[in-house]
Design a protein around this motif. Structure first.
Motif, PDB file in Angstrom:
ATOM      1  N   LYS A  15       0.851  -1.184   0.000  1.00  0.00           N
ATOM      2  CA  LYS A  15       0.000   0.000   0.000  1.00  0.00           C
ATOM      3  C   LYS A  15       0.889   1.237   0.000  1.00  0.00           C
ATOM      4  O   LYS A  15       1.925   1.257   0.649  1.00  0.00           O
ATOM      5  CB  LYS A  15      -0.904   0.024   1.235  1.00  0.00           C
ATOM      6  CG  LYS A  15      -1.916  -1.101   1.305  1.00  0.00           C
ATOM      7  CD  LYS A  15      -2.870  -0.916   2.487  1.00  0.00           C
ATOM      8  CE  LYS A  15      -2.131  -1.095   3.795  1.00  0.00           C
ATOM      9  NZ  LYS A  15      -3.048  -1.033   4.964  1.00  0.00           N
ATOM     10  N   ARG A  64       1.221  -5.418  -7.579  1.00  0.00           N
ATOM     11  CA  ARG A  64       0.035  -4.568  -7.536  1.00  0.00           C
ATOM     12  C   ARG A  64       0.075  -3.766  -6.242  1.00  0.00           C
ATOM     13  O   ARG A  64       0.363  -4.293  -5.178  1.00  0.00           O
ATOM     14  CB  ARG A  64      -1.226  -5.432  -7.595  1.00  0.00           C
ATOM     15  CG  ARG A  64      -2.527  -4.631  -7.714  1.00  0.00           C
ATOM     16  CD  ARG A  64      -3.727  -5.565  -7.604  1.00  0.00           C
ATOM     17  NE  ARG A  64      -3.765  -6.509  -8.693  1.00  0.00           N
ATOM     18  CZ  ARG A  64      -4.537  -6.386  -9.773  1.00  0.00           C
ATOM     19  NH1 ARG A  64      -5.330  -5.350  -9.889  1.00  0.00           N
ATOM     20  NH2 ARG A  64      -4.517  -7.302 -10.707  1.00  0.00           N
ATOM     21  N   ARG A  66      -1.941  -0.757  -3.840  1.00  0.00           N
ATOM     22  CA  ARG A  66      -3.102   0.092  -3.560  1.00  0.00           C
ATOM     23  C   ARG A  66      -2.605   1.476  -3.165  1.00  0.00           C
ATOM     24  O   ARG A  66      -1.736   1.590  -2.296  1.00  0.00           O
ATOM     25  CB  ARG A  66      -3.954  -0.513  -2.450  1.00  0.00           C
ATOM     26  CG  ARG A  66      -4.724  -1.759  -2.898  1.00  0.00           C
ATOM     27  CD  ARG A  66      -5.699  -2.209  -1.834  1.00  0.00           C
ATOM     28  NE  ARG A  66      -5.003  -2.763  -0.670  1.00  0.00           N
ATOM     29  CZ  ARG A  66      -5.378  -2.572   0.589  1.00  0.00           C
ATOM     30  NH1 ARG A  66      -6.419  -1.849   0.859  1.00  0.00           N
ATOM     31  NH2 ARG A  66      -4.699  -3.126   1.580  1.00  0.00           N
ATOM     32  N   HIS A  73      -7.946   7.606  -4.942  1.00  0.00           N
ATOM     33  CA  HIS A  73      -7.439   6.300  -4.553  1.00  0.00           C
ATOM     34  C   HIS A  73      -7.653   5.324  -5.695  1.00  0.00           C
ATOM     35  O   HIS A  73      -8.465   5.564  -6.601  1.00  0.00           O
ATOM     36  CB  HIS A  73      -8.148   5.798  -3.282  1.00  0.00           C
ATOM     37  CG  HIS A  73      -9.647   5.681  -3.424  1.00  0.00           C
ATOM     38  ND1 HIS A  73     -10.261   4.556  -3.909  1.00  0.00           N
ATOM     39  CD2 HIS A  73     -10.626   6.581  -3.172  1.00  0.00           C
ATOM     40  CE1 HIS A  73     -11.575   4.750  -3.940  1.00  0.00           C
ATOM     41  NE2 HIS A  73     -11.834   5.967  -3.500  1.00  0.00           N
ATOM     42  N   GLU A  75      -5.664   1.545  -7.780  1.00  0.00           N
ATOM     43  CA  GLU A  75      -4.649   0.508  -7.825  1.00  0.00           C
ATOM     44  C   GLU A  75      -3.764   0.706  -9.045  1.00  0.00           C
ATOM     45  O   GLU A  75      -4.230   1.141 -10.097  1.00  0.00           O
ATOM     46  CB  GLU A  75      -5.286  -0.890  -7.891  1.00  0.00           C
ATOM     47  CG  GLU A  75      -5.955  -1.323  -6.598  1.00  0.00           C
ATOM     48  CD  GLU A  75      -6.372  -2.789  -6.636  1.00  0.00           C
ATOM     49  OE1 GLU A  75      -6.286  -3.385  -7.720  1.00  0.00           O
ATOM     50  OE2 GLU A  75      -6.754  -3.320  -5.584  1.00  0.00           O
ATOM     51  N   TYR A  89      -8.344   4.304 -10.884  1.00  0.00           N
ATOM     52  CA  TYR A  89      -8.043   5.496 -10.113  1.00  0.00           C
ATOM     53  C   TYR A  89      -9.315   6.312 -10.021  1.00  0.00           C
ATOM     54  O   TYR A  89      -9.926   6.643 -11.037  1.00  0.00           O
ATOM     55  CB  TYR A  89      -6.927   6.332 -10.757  1.00  0.00           C
ATOM     56  CG  TYR A  89      -6.451   7.436  -9.852  1.00  0.00           C
ATOM     57  CD1 TYR A  89      -5.527   7.170  -8.843  1.00  0.00           C
ATOM     58  CD2 TYR A  89      -6.937   8.728  -9.965  1.00  0.00           C
ATOM     59  CE1 TYR A  89      -5.083   8.157  -7.992  1.00  0.00           C
ATOM     60  CE2 TYR A  89      -6.511   9.725  -9.106  1.00  0.00           C
ATOM     61  CZ  TYR A  89      -5.582   9.444  -8.122  1.00  0.00           C
ATOM     62  OH  TYR A  89      -5.162  10.439  -7.266  1.00  0.00           O
TER      63      TYR A  89
END
Length: 482
Positions: A15, A64, A66, A73, A75, A89
């Protein structure tokens, strides 16, 4: 490189979070890494992505991630070569306020009042991105270019106001996260602190603490270090022992030093021997049992030799003088698979033949390359040729060569009775060699002469304080490459 989300072996625990207060972090498998400060929001995004790209390079596959920042926000898919693809997005929506309802009329009798219809959903939350919208942001950096979509027109009479920004409670905390500066423990500053007068540490002590912090990390997944130089007597085995000892002592991670010589190596001669004579060949023969899910972790002790003072294990090479077996590439794969199940750090000693199958397969498994050299011209030239060979192969090998750590030791061939002039010449030669390597590798570290490294078993505690400090700096330089 064209990769759809279904083709990516995603790493789900990454993240990247940027808060409204200008702080940022990247979280990998639960471990938080502070993002270097930036002047703008885009600077923070770029710094966060740089950490994610480094993780993708380490894993040698796309990951990947986040992402979340004050503007939206979604990915991303980040490739080891630095390419970035957007999966989604979503910008934070602007908030709107509908007209206030008419006041309730005063009347003595009960009156049913109709509640005004809520504003259309398109005013409070963006529509789900369509396939076309995702394709439009494909291959864009974070954040992707905005996606233009047809918005539902506002109803008649609705008043559009400036967006209202609200900070999420997730983005703040009442806990103080600033590090606490401990008082000095070394030198005259430490002496005054012990007498009751608190003193801040010196720059030298702060540097040592930072090196200790660097080697004390726990990394997600096992890491393999290869110590290489095609010339014998280049200090490979002492380097393996010292790196293993320091990383095991400070990180607390299970660490093994593996003598990956084609036949007979010397790592076993310069370390403690356990209560058995087993070597890498015995481990390979028992690999099926050791890789079984039902096997207890303590079973690995039957094949390695524990170093009681320095807290790491040694996997010896075959020392049977009558044997003629040479470790193959396939056997390196098997041994590495076993060791990375039981250990988080694998430090590999090597032979002198860069063309050998086991040598080349070792490089395939390596995350960080270390090239030791002494202050003697032929050892330095052999180190240069080793790096040149790897660079000429391209790909992973060349990347290892460019990011190598070169450790230059003043000659371990020197005697305790070495004259002052001879010691000075050794220091000058070590500096000349260090300067020669510096433009071509990630880091160069010098190690002073220490008689405890010349012959016999190697123990970290037997080294002089200056030598211990130099090896700590070398281990920190290596750990930064993880």
């Amino acid at each position: 490189m064209s990769t759809t989300p279904t083709e990516v072996l995603a790493f789900p625990n990454i993240k990247a979070i940027i808060s409204d207060n200008g702080t940022a972090e990247v979280v990998v498998a639960g471990n938080s890494r502070v993002v270097p400060a930036g002047e703008t929001l885009q600077d923070l995004r770029d710094n966060a992505l740089a950490l994610v790209v480094a993780e993708a390079k380490t894993l040698q596959r796309p990951v990947r991630v986040r992402i979340e920042d004050p503007e939206g926000h979604g990915e991303l898919i980040v490739h080891p070569d630095g390419n970035v693809e957007s999966v989604s997005y979503e910008a934070r929506p602007a908030r709107r306020r509908a007209e206030a309802p008419e006041p309730m009329p005063e009347t003595p009798s009960p009156t049913v009042v109709e509640t005004p219809a809520p504003a259309p959903e398109s005013m409070d939350a963006p529509a789900e991105p369509t396939a076309a919208a995702v394709a439009a942001v494909d291959r864009q950096p974070w954040p992707p270019n905005p996606v233009v979509s047809e918005a539902t027109p506002a109803p008649a009479g609705a008043v559009e106001e400036a967006p209202v920004t609200r900070r999420s409670l997730k983005e703040t905390s009442f806990l103080v996260s600033a590090p606490v500066l401990e008082p000095a423990r070394q030198g005259w500053r430490g002496a005054l602190t012990r007498l009751g007068l608190r003193m801040d540490p010196s720059a030298e002590e702060l540097s040592e603490r930072e090196d200790i912090r660097t080697v004390s990390q726990h990394w997600p997944g096992p890491r393999t270090i290869a110590v290489v130089n095609r010339k014998g007597g280049a200090n490979k085995t002492p380097t393996v022992v010292m790196l293993s000892a320091i990383l095991a002592r400070y990180s607390g991670a299970a660490t093994v030093a593996w003598d990956n010589n084609e036949s007979q190596g010397t790592l076993g001669w310069r370390t403690e021997k356990g209560a058995h004579d087993r070597s890498v060949l015995d481990l390979i023969d028992s690999s099926t049992e050791l890789l079984s899910p039902s096997t207890n972790a303590a079973e690995i002790a039957k094949f390695v030799h524990h170093q009681t003072a320095d807290k790491f294990d040694v996997l010896r090479s075959d020392e049977n003088e009558e044997g003629d077996h040479e470790v193959t590439a396939e056997e390196v794969d098997i041994a590495h698979q076993v060791l990375t199940r039981y250990y988080r750090l694998v430090v590999m000693d090597s032979g002198n033949t860069a063309r050998a199958a086991n040598w080349r397969r070792m490089i395939h498994h390596t995350n960080q390359l270390v090239v030791p050299v002494t202050a003697i011209e032929d050892r330095a030239e052999a180190a240069r040729l080793t790096l040149q060979t790897l660079e000429s192969r391209g790909g992973h090998d060349a990347e290892l060569a460019r990011n190598a750590v070169v450790i230059v030791s003043e000659s371990t061939d020197a005697k305790r009775t070495m004259s002052g002039d001879a010691l000075k010449r050794a220091k000058d030669e070590a500096q000349r060699i260090a300067d020669g390597f510096e433009p071509f590798v990630r880091a160069v570290v010098r190690i002073p002469y220490d008689p405890a490294l010349v012959n016999g078993p190697i123990r970290y505690e037997a080294l002089q304080p200056a030598t211990q400090r130099a090896w700590l700096a070398a281990a920190a330089a290596v750990a930064k490459g993880f």
